[in-house]
Design a protein around this motif. Structure first.
Motif, PDB file in Angstrom:
ATOM      1  N   LYS A  69       0.869  -1.172   0.000  1.00  0.00           N
ATOM      2  CA  LYS A  69       0.000   0.000   0.000  1.00  0.00           C
ATOM      3  C   LYS A  69       0.909   1.226   0.000  1.00  0.00           C
ATOM      4  O   LYS A  69       1.436   1.630   1.029  1.00  0.00           O
ATOM      5  CB  LYS A  69      -0.922  -0.020   1.220  1.00  0.00           C
ATOM      6  CG  LYS A  69      -1.788  -1.285   1.314  1.00  0.00           C
ATOM      7  CD  LYS A  69      -2.674  -1.242   2.542  1.00  0.00           C
ATOM      8  CE  LYS A  69      -3.494  -2.516   2.680  1.00  0.00           C
ATOM      9  NZ  LYS A  69      -2.676  -3.688   3.041  1.00  0.00           N
ATOM     10  N   LEU A 101      -3.198   9.142   3.377  1.00  0.00           N
ATOM     11  CA  LEU A 101      -3.971   8.207   4.179  1.00  0.00           C
ATOM     12  C   LEU A 101      -3.789   8.542   5.655  1.00  0.00           C
ATOM     13  O   LEU A 101      -2.688   8.901   6.085  1.00  0.00           O
ATOM     14  CB  LEU A 101      -3.526   6.764   3.947  1.00  0.00           C
ATOM     15  CG  LEU A 101      -4.128   5.999   2.762  1.00  0.00           C
ATOM     16  CD1 LEU A 101      -3.611   4.566   2.771  1.00  0.00           C
ATOM     17  CD2 LEU A 101      -5.653   6.009   2.802  1.00  0.00           C
ATOM     18  N   LEU A 146      -4.113   6.758   9.272  1.00  0.00           N
ATOM     19  CA  LEU A 146      -4.243   5.475   9.951  1.00  0.00           C
ATOM     20  C   LEU A 146      -4.544   5.711  11.423  1.00  0.00           C
ATOM     21  O   LEU A 146      -3.787   6.398  12.112  1.00  0.00           O
ATOM     22  CB  LEU A 146      -2.954   4.651   9.799  1.00  0.00           C
ATOM     23  CG  LEU A 146      -2.477   4.404   8.366  1.00  0.00           C
ATOM     24  CD1 LEU A 146      -1.244   3.513   8.360  1.00  0.00           C
ATOM     25  CD2 LEU A 146      -3.585   3.792   7.510  1.00  0.00           C
ATOM     26  N   ARG A 185      -8.554   5.385   7.697  1.00  0.00           N
ATOM     27  CA  ARG A 185      -8.573   3.944   7.930  1.00  0.00           C
ATOM     28  C   ARG A 185      -8.554   3.712   9.442  1.00  0.00           C
ATOM     29  O   ARG A 185      -7.509   3.801  10.082  1.00  0.00           O
ATOM     30  CB  ARG A 185      -7.352   3.273   7.290  1.00  0.00           C
ATOM     31  CG  ARG A 185      -7.212   3.486   5.797  1.00  0.00           C
ATOM     32  CD  ARG A 185      -8.249   2.687   5.012  1.00  0.00           C
ATOM     33  NE  ARG A 185      -8.024   2.821   3.577  1.00  0.00           N
ATOM     34  CZ  ARG A 185      -8.536   3.786   2.820  1.00  0.00           C
ATOM     35  NH1 ARG A 185      -9.309   4.720   3.399  1.00  0.00           N
ATOM     36  NH2 ARG A 185      -8.302   3.840   1.528  1.00  0.00           N
ATOM     37  N   VAL A 206      -6.628   0.464  12.350  1.00  0.00           N
ATOM     38  CA  VAL A 206      -5.311   0.106  11.814  1.00  0.00           C
ATOM     39  C   VAL A 206      -4.245   0.575  12.795  1.00  0.00           C
ATOM     40  O   VAL A 206      -4.055   1.781  12.994  1.00  0.00           O
ATOM     41  CB  VAL A 206      -5.067   0.728  10.429  1.00  0.00           C
ATOM     42  CG1 VAL A 206      -3.670   0.349   9.926  1.00  0.00           C
ATOM     43  CG2 VAL A 206      -6.132   0.271   9.445  1.00  0.00           C
ATOM     44  N   ASP A 211      -2.997  -3.955   9.474  1.00  0.00           N
ATOM     45  CA  ASP A 211      -3.643  -4.111   8.167  1.00  0.00           C
ATOM     46  C   ASP A 211      -2.623  -4.499   7.102  1.00  0.00           C
ATOM     47  O   ASP A 211      -2.874  -4.330   5.912  1.00  0.00           O
ATOM     48  CB  ASP A 211      -4.347  -2.799   7.799  1.00  0.00           C
ATOM     49  CG  ASP A 211      -5.179  -2.916   6.534  1.00  0.00           C
ATOM     50  OD1 ASP A 211      -5.867  -3.939   6.364  1.00  0.00           O
ATOM     51  OD2 ASP A 211      -5.146  -1.979   5.699  1.00  0.00           O
TER      52      ASP A 211
END
Length: 531
Positions: free
Chosen positions: A23, A52, A54, A119, A122, A142
């Motif tokens: 990722k 992203l 987390l 997300r 995670v 994850d």
């Protein structure tokens, strides 16, 4: 990390390791509280879309998700304790409560479309800088991730400080830390002992006193407490703010100026005595018993510890079923909490309002820099950074609300937004110069921290005659900023490339095209570049 290390070609094993981290994103933000949500919004507004967030918790919110104890609220005015780019909340009180602040964060994230970048659930277990790939390699619950830039938004109010006293583990009743409150425990008609006299204790004691059959408070150190003008905000007032252009901005500016007035006092101990006089008057009016008043009078200068506000705390301590124990807890024996002065408190429910391990960054022990050392090892018990944001030897790492950035007065959100300006400017400079990575120079970091420590000596933070979470075990103030918030904001508004070493891309061949940073990321021959 030497320039040769930073620019060395990728070893096949390094390339394979980078490729395994399936990722790939430009920026990973760890934590989804005020800092993480603010970072994601500001980065996307600046054009960095490959982001992203987390979050190890089941939902966003950070400290306002975790702290749900009775009476939990902000001690900074709501208009100031909110994002300047999302000021439209119709706050119900001057100082909003936990539920309202948490709801504000959720609404703000939704309005800015963060659903596709967040997300939850995670847990980041380890992060390691790969010099060959020029990326952070993350191991998470994850699976693996990789990121060109890592932003730590875990905040200083994250790891609860547990009560360290013999016998706590054997206590038969419920033990509740304020940051891990169990709402299934009924306090009605029970003997409750609260340990601690900081910000959470000042809020929780008035909130639960009426329910308890008896309430004991163990106070190791008396805090300075000023009145808290926590008034309801009429709906008409909020409508007026919405209808008058610039009204919310003006109100925010006025509250900022008021908070900075306290900051001025903390930097000038003689002025702080004037504020002390107001705090003493507040105590005198609320507590008539001379013995109780003496026990509640601090023996250090105001501002040395975090300044607290409450208009109900002192009154709660004067109730006949409430008893103050002006002593530290030394043990728990059976169902009795024992103080250093020999006093005991029969207890059914034990509440630990003992705060947080402010100097312990959650990932410090598993975050490996360019030379393989962890951040915990590099700091060696004394956290320090350049402008509280960059740490030498940890390229492309940015700390939010890092060491020596805060104080006892202003809103953390003001400081956070200044850091986000610095962060986006740094990433823009990376792109404009075609660089792979930046790393603050050791000399720049050392010079900055020397200046900070020298300036702190004359402030009440260092000279006020107390010990506090501002200090590391070695006695270094790792929390406070010694100058005005305005000076900090101005300093962070100008990114200074000369304080950094810059490295050209040298992208590892193992990374697929879709893994490449998407925001104007250019390649260049691998060599050290000076700004």
């Amino acid at each position: 990390m030497t320039p040769a290390d930073a620019a060395r070609p990728a070893h096949p094993a390094d390339a394979a390791q980078a490729a395994r981290h399936g990722k790939h994103v430009r920026v990973v933000v760890v934590g989804a509280g005020f800092s993480g949500i603010g970072a994601a919004i500001r980065l996307r507004q600046a054009g960095f879309r490959d982001v992203l967030v987390l979050e190890k918790g089941s939902e966003l919110g950070g400290t306002w998700r975790d702290n749900t104890y009775p009476g939990c609220a902000c001690d900074v005015p709501s208009t100031l304790y909110s994002y300047s780019f999302a000021p439209g909340a119709a706050w119900s009180r001057v100082f909003a409560g936990q539920r309202e602040i948490h709801a504000y964060l959720r609404t703000t994230a939704e309005q800015h479309g963060l659903g596709d970048v967040l997300r939850c659930g995670v847990h980041v277990r380890e992060a390691r800088w790969d010099p060959a790939a020029g990326r952070w390699l993350l191991e998470t619950s994850d699976g693996p991730y990789s990121a060109a830039v890592l932003v730590l938004a875990t905040g200083p109010w994250h790891v609860p400080r547990r009560l360290d006293a013999p016998g706590v583990e054997e206590f038969a009743g419920p033990v509740l830390h304020t940051a891990r409150w169990d709402h299934g425990v009924d306090l009605a008609g029970r003997r409750v002992t609260v340990v601690g006299s900081g910000a959470s204790a000042v809020q929780i004691v008035p909130a639960i006193a009426a329910r308890a059959a008896a309430l004991h408070l163990f106070q190791r150190t008396a805090p300075w407490v000023l009145p808290k003008p926590d008034l309801p905000v009429p709906a008409a007032f909020n409508r007026g703010l919405d209808s008058l252009p610039g009204a919310r901005r003006a109100l925010r500016a006025g509250q900022y100026t008021l908070q900075e007035g306290f900051g001025f006092a903390f930097r000038h101990p003689r002025v702080a005595r004037l504020v002390e006089a107001g705090a003493r008057a507040h105590l005198r009016l609320a507590v008539r018993d001379p013995a109780l008043r003496r026990a509640l009078t601090p023996d250090y200068r105001l501002g040395c510890k975090r300044l607290l506000t409450s208009s109900t705390y002192y009154q709660a301590l004067t109730q006949p079923h409430v008893r103050l124990h002006p002593t530290a807890v030394t043990a728990v024996r059976g169902n009795h909490v024992v103080g250093a002065d020999g006093s005991t408190a029969p207890t059914d429910v034990l509440v630990t309002a003992t705060g947080f391990r402010v100097g312990e960054l959650p990932l410090a022990g598993s975050l490996h820099g360019a030379d393989g050392r962890t951040l915990h090892e590099a700091w060696d018990g004394e956290p320090q950074a350049y402008l509280g944001t960059s740490v030498s030897g940890f390229p492309n790492l940015f700390l939010l609300l890092g060491p020596n950035l805060l104080g006892g007065t202003t809103s953390a959100i003001t400081v956070l937004e200044a850091q986000l300006t610095y962060l986006t400017a740094a990433l823009s400079h990376l792109d404009r110069g075609g660089h792979r990575a930046l790393d603050v120079r050791p000399g720049a970091q050392a010079a900055h921290n020397t200046a900070v420590q020298e300036a702190l000596r004359s402030t009440v933070y260092d000279s006020g005659g107390c010990t506090s979470y501002y200090f590391s075990p070695g006695g270094r103030n790792t929390f406070a900023w010694p100058w005005s918030t305005g000076r900090l904001v101005r300093r962070l508004s100008r990114f200074d490339p000369g304080s950094y070493t810059w490295y050209a891309p040298g992208r590892p061949a193992a990374l697929p095209a879709q893994a490449r940073p998407r925001h104007d990321d250019r390649t260049a021959p691998a060599k050290e570049e000076q700004p």
